[in-house]
Design a protein around this motif. Structure first.
Motif, PDB file in Angstrom:
ATOM      1  N   ALA A  56     -14.648  -1.756 -16.480  1.00  0.00           N
ATOM      2  CA  ALA A  56     -13.794  -1.589 -17.663  1.00  0.00           C
ATOM      3  C   ALA A  56     -12.326  -1.525 -17.259  1.00  0.00           C
ATOM      4  CB  ALA A  56     -14.192  -0.336 -18.444  1.00  0.00           C
ATOM      5  N   ALA A  57     -12.030  -0.839 -16.155  1.00  0.00           N
ATOM      6  CA  ALA A  57     -10.638  -0.728 -15.696  1.00  0.00           C
ATOM      7  C   ALA A  57     -10.086  -2.086 -15.281  1.00  0.00           C
ATOM      8  CB  ALA A  57     -10.553   0.257 -14.528  1.00  0.00           C
ATOM      9  N   VAL A  58     -10.866  -2.831 -14.536  1.00  0.00           N
ATOM     10  CA  VAL A  58     -10.409  -4.155 -14.075  1.00  0.00           C
ATOM     11  C   VAL A  58     -10.244  -5.098 -15.265  1.00  0.00           C
ATOM     12  CG1 VAL A  58     -11.080  -6.188 -12.730  1.00  0.00           C
ATOM     13  CG2 VAL A  58     -11.309  -3.898 -11.737  1.00  0.00           C
ATOM     14  N   GLU A  62      -6.696  -6.854 -16.390  1.00  0.00           N
ATOM     15  CA  GLU A  62      -6.538  -8.299 -16.580  1.00  0.00           C
ATOM     16  C   GLU A  62      -6.057  -8.610 -17.993  1.00  0.00           C
ATOM     17  OE1 GLU A  62     -10.415  -9.723 -15.526  1.00  0.00           O
ATOM     18  OE2 GLU A  62     -10.006  -9.592 -13.364  1.00  0.00           O
ATOM     19  N   GLY A  63      -6.614  -7.909 -18.994  1.00  0.00           N
ATOM     20  CA  GLY A  63      -6.187  -8.115 -20.379  1.00  0.00           C
ATOM     21  C   GLY A  63      -4.745  -7.705 -20.606  1.00  0.00           C
ATOM     22  N   ALA A  64      -4.343  -6.594 -20.004  1.00  0.00           N
ATOM     23  CA  ALA A  64      -2.957  -6.134 -20.147  1.00  0.00           C
ATOM     24  C   ALA A  64      -1.997  -7.087 -19.444  1.00  0.00           C
ATOM     25  CB  ALA A  64      -2.815  -4.727 -19.585  1.00  0.00           C
ATOM     26  N   SER A  72       4.453 -16.517 -26.426  1.00  0.00           N
ATOM     27  CA  SER A  72       4.729 -16.428 -27.866  1.00  0.00           C
ATOM     28  C   SER A  72       4.302 -15.064 -28.389  1.00  0.00           C
ATOM     29  CB  SER A  72       3.959 -17.526 -28.615  1.00  0.00           C
ATOM     30  OG  SER A  72       2.583 -17.215 -28.655  1.00  0.00           O
ATOM     31  N   MET A  73       4.916 -14.642 -29.479  1.00  0.00           N
ATOM     32  CA  MET A  73       4.592 -13.346 -30.075  1.00  0.00           C
ATOM     33  C   MET A  73       3.154 -13.334 -30.586  1.00  0.00           C
ATOM     34  SD  MET A  73       6.700 -10.998 -29.729  1.00  0.00           S
ATOM     35  CE  MET A  73       6.030  -9.827 -30.874  1.00  0.00           C
ATOM     36  N   GLN A  74       2.711 -14.458 -31.180  1.00  0.00           N
ATOM     37  CA  GLN A  74       1.347 -14.497 -31.705  1.00  0.00           C
ATOM     38  C   GLN A  74       0.329 -14.334 -30.573  1.00  0.00           C
ATOM     39  OE1 GLN A  74       0.282 -14.284 -34.778  1.00  0.00           O
ATOM     40  NE2 GLN A  74      -1.793 -14.211 -33.977  1.00  0.00           N
ATOM     41  N   THR A  75       0.565 -15.025 -29.467  1.00  0.00           N
ATOM     42  CA  THR A  75      -0.335 -14.901 -28.310  1.00  0.00           C
ATOM     43  C   THR A  75      -0.288 -13.479 -27.763  1.00  0.00           C
ATOM     44  OG1 THR A  75       0.020 -17.222 -27.769  1.00  0.00           O
ATOM     45  CG2 THR A  75      -0.886 -15.826 -26.039  1.00  0.00           C
ATOM     46  N   ALA A  76       0.915 -12.911 -27.708  1.00  0.00           N
ATOM     47  CA  ALA A  76       1.062 -11.545 -27.195  1.00  0.00           C
ATOM     48  C   ALA A  76       0.303 -10.556 -28.069  1.00  0.00           C
ATOM     49  CB  ALA A  76       2.533 -11.165 -27.112  1.00  0.00           C
ATOM     50  N   ARG A  77       0.406 -10.707 -29.390  1.00  0.00           N
ATOM     51  CA  ARG A  77      -0.301  -9.796 -30.297  1.00  0.00           C
ATOM     52  C   ARG A  77      -1.817  -9.930 -30.135  1.00  0.00           C
ATOM     53  NH1 ARG A  77       3.801 -11.309 -34.260  1.00  0.00           N
ATOM     54  NH2 ARG A  77       5.240  -9.556 -34.404  1.00  0.00           N
ATOM     55  N   THR A  78      -2.286 -11.180 -30.079  1.00  0.00           N
ATOM     56  CA  THR A  78      -3.728 -11.419 -29.949  1.00  0.00           C
ATOM     57  C   THR A  78      -4.260 -10.843 -28.637  1.00  0.00           C
ATOM     58  OG1 THR A  78      -3.518 -13.442 -31.247  1.00  0.00           O
ATOM     59  CG2 THR A  78      -5.505 -13.205 -29.915  1.00  0.00           C
ATOM     60  N   THR A  79      -3.547 -11.106 -27.552  1.00  0.00           N
ATOM     61  CA  THR A  79      -4.018 -10.605 -26.258  1.00  0.00           C
ATOM     62  C   THR A  79      -3.864  -9.087 -26.173  1.00  0.00           C
ATOM     63  OG1 THR A  79      -1.866 -11.117 -25.245  1.00  0.00           O
ATOM     64  CG2 THR A  79      -3.621 -12.754 -25.000  1.00  0.00           C
ATOM     65  N   ASP A  80      -2.854  -8.527 -26.862  1.00  0.00           N
ATOM     66  CA  ASP A  80      -2.699  -7.075 -26.866  1.00  0.00           C
ATOM     67  C   ASP A  80      -3.840  -6.417 -27.644  1.00  0.00           C
ATOM     68  OD1 ASP A  80      -1.277  -4.607 -26.284  1.00  0.00           O
ATOM     69  OD2 ASP A  80      -0.796  -4.567 -28.422  1.00  0.00           O
ATOM     70  N   GLU A  81      -4.263  -7.029 -28.737  1.00  0.00           N
ATOM     71  CA  GLU A  81      -5.400  -6.489 -29.486  1.00  0.00           C
ATOM     72  C   GLU A  81      -6.651  -6.490 -28.612  1.00  0.00           C
ATOM     73  OE1 GLU A  81      -5.790  -8.722 -33.113  1.00  0.00           O
ATOM     74  OE2 GLU A  81      -3.803  -8.119 -33.808  1.00  0.00           O
ATOM     75  N   ARG A  82      -6.864  -7.562 -27.866  1.00  0.00           N
ATOM     76  CA  ARG A  82      -8.020  -7.628 -26.959  1.00  0.00           C
ATOM     77  C   ARG A  82      -7.882  -6.571 -25.853  1.00  0.00           C
ATOM     78  NH1 ARG A  82     -12.825  -7.360 -25.629  1.00  0.00           N
ATOM     79  NH2 ARG A  82     -13.463  -8.448 -23.765  1.00  0.00           N
ATOM     80  N   ALA A  83      -6.669  -6.398 -25.340  1.00  0.00           N
ATOM     81  CA  ALA A  83      -6.446  -5.385 -24.298  1.00  0.00           C
ATOM     82  C   ALA A  83      -6.736  -3.989 -24.839  1.00  0.00           C
ATOM     83  CB  ALA A  83      -5.016  -5.477 -23.758  1.00  0.00           C
ATOM     84  N   LYS A  84      -6.388  -3.736 -26.095  1.00  0.00           N
ATOM     85  CA  LYS A  84      -6.676  -2.421 -26.703  1.00  0.00           C
ATOM     86  C   LYS A  84      -8.181  -2.187 -26.806  1.00  0.00           C
ATOM     87  CE  LYS A  84      -2.430  -1.687 -29.287  1.00  0.00           C
ATOM     88  NZ  LYS A  84      -1.932  -0.681 -28.364  1.00  0.00           N
ATOM     89  N   LEU A  86     -10.363  -3.392 -24.735  1.00  0.00           N
ATOM     90  CA  LEU A  86     -10.769  -3.115 -23.352  1.00  0.00           C
ATOM     91  C   LEU A  86     -10.372  -1.693 -22.941  1.00  0.00           C
ATOM     92  CD1 LEU A  86      -9.796  -6.558 -21.806  1.00  0.00           C
ATOM     93  CD2 LEU A  86     -12.116  -5.715 -22.249  1.00  0.00           C
ATOM     94  N   LEU A  87      -9.204  -1.245 -23.422  1.00  0.00           N
ATOM     95  CA  LEU A  87      -8.773   0.124 -23.142  1.00  0.00           C
ATOM     96  C   LEU A  87      -9.731   1.126 -23.798  1.00  0.00           C
ATOM     97  CD1 LEU A  87      -6.685   2.023 -21.871  1.00  0.00           C
ATOM     98  CD2 LEU A  87      -5.347   1.819 -23.981  1.00  0.00           C
ATOM     99  N   ASP A  88     -10.183   0.813 -25.012  1.00  0.00           N
ATOM    100  CA  ASP A  88     -11.164   1.681 -25.673  1.00  0.00           C
ATOM    101  C   ASP A  88     -12.449   1.770 -24.844  1.00  0.00           C
ATOM    102  OD1 ASP A  88      -9.471   2.241 -27.774  1.00  0.00           O
ATOM    103  OD2 ASP A  88     -10.349   0.759 -29.130  1.00  0.00           O
ATOM    104  N   ALA A  89     -12.886   0.648 -24.282  1.00  0.00           N
ATOM    105  CA  ALA A  89     -14.090   0.651 -23.434  1.00  0.00           C
ATOM    106  C   ALA A  89     -13.865   1.529 -22.200  1.00  0.00           C
ATOM    107  CB  ALA A  89     -14.449  -0.772 -23.017  1.00  0.00           C
ATOM    108  N   LEU A  90     -12.668   1.476 -21.651  1.00  0.00           N
ATOM    109  CA  LEU A  90     -12.339   2.321 -20.501  1.00  0.00           C
ATOM    110  C   LEU A  90     -12.419   3.801 -20.888  1.00  0.00           C
ATOM    111  CD1 LEU A  90     -11.327   2.480 -17.552  1.00  0.00           C
ATOM    112  CD2 LEU A  90      -8.999   2.419 -18.466  1.00  0.00           C
ATOM    113  N   HIS A  91     -11.849   4.146 -22.027  1.00  0.00           N
ATOM    114  CA  HIS A  91     -11.894   5.537 -22.511  1.00  0.00           C
ATOM    115  C   HIS A  91     -13.329   5.995 -22.791  1.00  0.00           C
ATOM    116  CE1 HIS A  91      -7.725   6.913 -22.938  1.00  0.00           C
ATOM    117  NE2 HIS A  91      -7.430   5.631 -23.102  1.00  0.00           N
ATOM    118  N   ARG A  92     -14.154   5.100 -23.328  1.00  0.00           N
ATOM    119  CA  ARG A  92     -15.546   5.469 -23.617  1.00  0.00           C
ATOM    120  C   ARG A  92     -16.347   5.709 -22.336  1.00  0.00           C
ATOM    121  NH1 ARG A  92     -14.940   1.416 -27.406  1.00  0.00           N
ATOM    122  NH2 ARG A  92     -16.129  -0.039 -26.129  1.00  0.00           N
ATOM    123  N   SER A  93     -15.975   5.060 -21.244  1.00  0.00           N
ATOM    124  CA  SER A  93     -16.739   5.231 -20.003  1.00  0.00           C
ATOM    125  C   SER A  93     -16.266   6.438 -19.186  1.00  0.00           C
ATOM    126  CB  SER A  93     -16.662   3.955 -19.153  1.00  0.00           C
ATOM    127  OG  SER A  93     -15.345   3.690 -18.744  1.00  0.00           O
TER     128      SER A  93
END
Length: 177
Positions: A56-58, A62-64, A72-84, A86-93
């Motif tokens: 989950a950390a790795v 990678e997502g961050a 682009s801002m749209q790509t940044a927002r989309t990838t940031d949502e995916r990173a969030k 992944l961060l939730d998965a890290l917190h859950r573990s």
């Protein structure tokens, strides 16, 4: 006492002592085997929990990195949502690592999670300032530096986890009150 009775009595006592020794040895062997199996079971559980947390950390890192490098801002927002996510998965573990221990591994996991939270905040501030037209390259530099620091936290967690798995005596090491 005649010789036959003495021999019979000696045989009975010797047999009783021998049987007691065999039963005692069997009991001790059973206890040692049970302890070894329990230790193995605990180590397998730890290995699984540590692996899930590290994966989950790795994945988050990678997502961050992808989010902070987006053009682009749209790509940044989309990838940031995916990173969030992944961060939730890290917190859950994290709680499972805290339960499995030992303290050194749990502390390393907490520091790694805090470092991931810092990256998330830096990327979030960058996206917020960019949305208001006040974006600064300093936020990208900050996120990049945080990414590098988080890699060190991943290495430290990995080292602590290996030590805990390679040192079976740490399975039963009690936390200090």
């Amino acid at each position: 006492m005649d010789a036959g009775l003495a021999a019979l009595l000696g045989t009975a006592i010797g047999g009783a002592l021998g049987a007691g020794g065999v039963l005692g040895a069997a009991w001790l062997t059973g206890r040692l085997q049970m302890s070894a199996q329990h230790t193995q079971w605990r180590l397998e559980g730890r290995r699984q929990v540590y692996g899930v947390f590290l994966s989950a950390a790795v994945a988050y890192l990678e997502g961050a990195a992808t989010a902070s490098a987006a053009v682009s801002m749209q790509t940044a927002r989309t990838t940031d949502e995916r990173a969030k996510e992944l961060l939730d998965a890290l917190h859950r573990s994290l709680p499972a690592v805290a339960i499995e221990g030992p303290e050194a591994v749990a502390s390393a996991a907490k520091r790694l999670t805090r470092a991931a939270d810092d990256i998330d905040a830096a990327v979030g501030l960058y996206l917020l300032s960019a949305a208001h037209g006040t974006s600064s390259g300093n936020r990208v530099v900050e996120a990049t530096e945080l990414l590098g620091g988080t890699k060190k936290h991943i290495d430290h967690f990995t080292l602590c986890a290996r030590e805990a798995l390679d040192t079976p005596s740490l399975v039963y090491k009690k936390a200090r009150a």
